[in-house]
Scaffold this active site. Sequence first.
Site, PDB file in Angstrom:
ATOM      1  CG  MET A 141      44.809  33.221  33.146  1.00 27.77           C
ATOM      2  SD  MET A 141      45.735  34.764  33.176  1.00 27.77           S
ATOM      3  CE  MET A 141      46.256  34.812  34.906  1.00 27.77           C
ATOM      4  CB  SER A 162      49.704  32.339  42.319  1.00 28.82           C
ATOM      5  OG  SER A 162      49.605  32.410  40.916  1.00 28.82           O
TER       6      SER A 162
HETATM    7  C1  DX5 Z   1      45.800  37.032  38.611  1.00 30.80           C
HETATM    8  C2  DX5 Z   1      45.918  35.651  39.224  1.00 30.80           C
HETATM    9  C3  DX5 Z   1      46.703  35.622  40.471  1.00 30.80           C
HETATM   10  C4  DX5 Z   1      48.136  36.037  40.276  1.00 30.80           C
HETATM   11  C5  DX5 Z   1      48.476  36.875  41.469  1.00 30.80           C
HETATM   12  O1  DX5 Z   1      44.857  37.022  37.610  1.00 30.80           O
HETATM   13  O2  DX5 Z   1      44.632  35.138  39.518  1.00 30.80           O
HETATM   14  O3  DX5 Z   1      46.626  34.359  41.131  1.00 30.80           O
HETATM   15  O4  DX5 Z   1      49.055  34.994  40.218  1.00 30.80           O
HETATM   16  O5  DX5 Z   1      49.746  37.411  41.273  1.00 30.80           O
HETATM   17  P1  DX5 Z   1      50.323  38.501  42.255  1.00 30.80           P
HETATM   18  O6  DX5 Z   1      50.377  37.854  43.610  1.00 30.80           O
HETATM   19  O7  DX5 Z   1      51.629  38.810  41.680  1.00 30.80           O
HETATM   20  O8  DX5 Z   1      49.355  39.667  42.241  1.00 30.80           O
END
Ligand code: DX5
Length: 220
Positions: free
Chosen positions: A37, A8
């Site tokens: 977002m 991500s």
């Molecule tokens: C959170 C996002 C995730 C985020 C995860 O709302 O949807 O995709 O990037 O980040 P980590 O792996 O750091 O929890």
Amino acid sequence: MPVKIAPSILSADFARLGEEVRTVDEAGADWIHIDVMDGQFVPTITFGPLMVEAVNRSTDLPLDVHLMIVEPERYINQFIEAGADWITVHIEATEKIYRIVEAVHSANRQIGVSLNPDTPVEILRQYLSEIDLVLVMSVYPGFGEQEFIPSALEKIRTLVKMRAEAGAEFLISVDGGVNESNAHSIVQAGADILTAGSSIFKTENPALAVENLRKAVESR
Ligand code: DX5
Ligand code: ZN
């Protein structure tokens, strides 16, 4: 099917985004996960279709676009035009899942539906044969670097059962707090895709982090 790893970019260095994407691509990542977002569905504002377009220029990997926005139906076409291959919407954010499925499929792209930690999996029952992916949130969406919520494992197991009962074929992806230590148990529960932000990009060596995540899944 081997487990897919979807870094991500939320945790990437945006000033060097192309380079970051190429690094994980070369290290064997399968998809690039892009967190959109809107400051309404979640408190954070990130980016929109222009970012998807920019990532698309940096890699040939499938782009997995996670829309954390209210009424995502308003923007589906823009994300498709920007190069999204997989588009995931939140069940809590729309009443128009069928309409979205149709829009995405008629553009020959794949549709995912995501569930927040407090949303029961049963809510998806009526859609299971129509959708290509379920994204189980294992943190409350909006931020990276949170801790994995263990009840997600039970949700994955339930989804595996529901998928078999329905004769459906959707993939199960898990997003939030995924790292080398818990990857194996997440995959054992039945996940097909591991989405990981900080455990890849907030390390000294993101390429090594991708390789280690892969090893953690395959070993033991
Ligand atoms: C959170 C996002 C995730 C985020 C995860 O709302 O949807 O995709 O990037 O980040 P980590 O792996 O750091 O929890
Ligand atoms: Zn995400």
